[in-house]
Design an enzyme around this catalytic site. Structure first.
Site, short mmCIF file in Angstrom:
data_model
loop_
_atom_site.label_atom_id
_atom_site.label_comp_id
_atom_site.label_asym_id
_atom_site.label_seq_id
_atom_site.Cartn_x
_atom_site.Cartn_y
_atom_site.Cartn_z
N HIS A 144 0.81 -1.26 0.06
CA HIS A 144 0.09 0.09 0.17
C HIS A 144 1.00 1.25 -0.02
CE1 HIS A 144 -3.09 -2.49 2.12
NE2 HIS A 144 -3.64 -2.43 0.90
N ARG A 157 -2.17 -5.17 -8.67
CA ARG A 157 -1.01 -6.08 -8.52
C ARG A 157 -0.97 -7.19 -9.68
NH1 ARG A 157 -3.33 -7.64 -3.11
NH2 ARG A 157 -5.12 -7.49 -4.25
N SER A 185 -3.28 -7.92 2.75
CA SER A 185 -3.61 -7.80 4.18
C SER A 185 -3.95 -8.99 4.63
CB SER A 185 -4.45 -6.61 4.40
OG SER A 185 -4.07 -5.49 3.77
N LYS A 205 -15.85 -6.34 4.70
CA LYS A 205 -15.15 -7.41 5.65
C LYS A 205 -15.08 -7.23 7.02
CE LYS A 205 -11.85 -6.98 1.86
NZ LYS A 205 -10.56 -6.30 1.31
#
Ligand code: COA
Length: 162
Positions: free
Chosen positions: A17, A90, A128, A41
């Site tokens: 990040h 990514r 994460s 989440k």
């Protein structure tokens, strides 16, 4: 003044990040890194803990503001006078989800541009949840997160064992 929003869950913020944030700082006068409150989440870190970690990590970054938001990202961006949303891309696997969000956000707010930045290839496999899992199982995540986050992960792992 060109303002960009960098939204996400940041549970926790990783070096990947930060890589994106640093790239965005080269393009914009101000970058607001902001935690989405209404994410589906279930976070490991509370909003306050995440805010505190991000604030510590970006303390020396003059162009960066740290915040949280509720509701639609496009409404938040409008309130902040931002003209761009920054997202990290990514791998191909990110593409479909990001494309859908970018196109939907464009439909909702035509003037808002989504800018995709690619992190250094050493972070392309990072997210994460994988960091949380390795830390929970006592693995070494020191290469993937800032020191502040590393300490917080260790603290969480210790308190989970009690
Ligand atoms: N390095 C490391 N990890 C990265 C990364 C990078 N450069 N870029 C993304 N990731 C990871 C994150 O850690 C996260 O991992 P996790 O799923 O294991 O937690 C994952 O990629 C993607 O999460 P994130 O970037 O945090 O986005 P998100 O999907 O959690 O949140 C929002 C997306 C907040 C931008 C979106 O839900 C939103 O805009 N919400 C507001 C409501 C709204 O407007 N909805 C309509 C949208 S069209």
């Amino acid at each position: 003044m060109k303002i960009a929003i960098y939204p996400g869950s940041f549970d926790p913020i990783t070096n990947g990040h930060l890589d994106i944030l640093e790239r965005a700082m080269k393009l914009f006068d101000k970058v607001i890194i902001t935690i989405a409150r209404n994410s589906t989440k279930v976070p490991m870190f509370t909003e306050t803990e995440r805010l505190e970690m991000i604030r510590k990590v970006v303390r020396s970054y003059k162009k960066v503001e740290v915040d949280c938001f509720d509701g639609l990202l496009v409404d938040y961006a409008r309130r902040k006078n931002a003209t761009a949303i920054v997202r990290g891309l990514r791998a191909i696997s990110d593409f479909e989800y990001e494309l859908q969000m970018a196109l939907m956000n464009r439909k909702l707010s035509d003037g808002l541009v989504t800018v995709f930045l690619m992190p250094n290839e050493k972070y392309t496999y990072l997210n994460s949840s994988i960091v949380r899992e390795i830390a929970r199982l006592n693995g070494d995540v020191s290469r993937f997160v800032p020191v502040v986050v590393l300490k917080a992960l260790k603290k969480k792992a210790r308190s989970a064992k009690r």
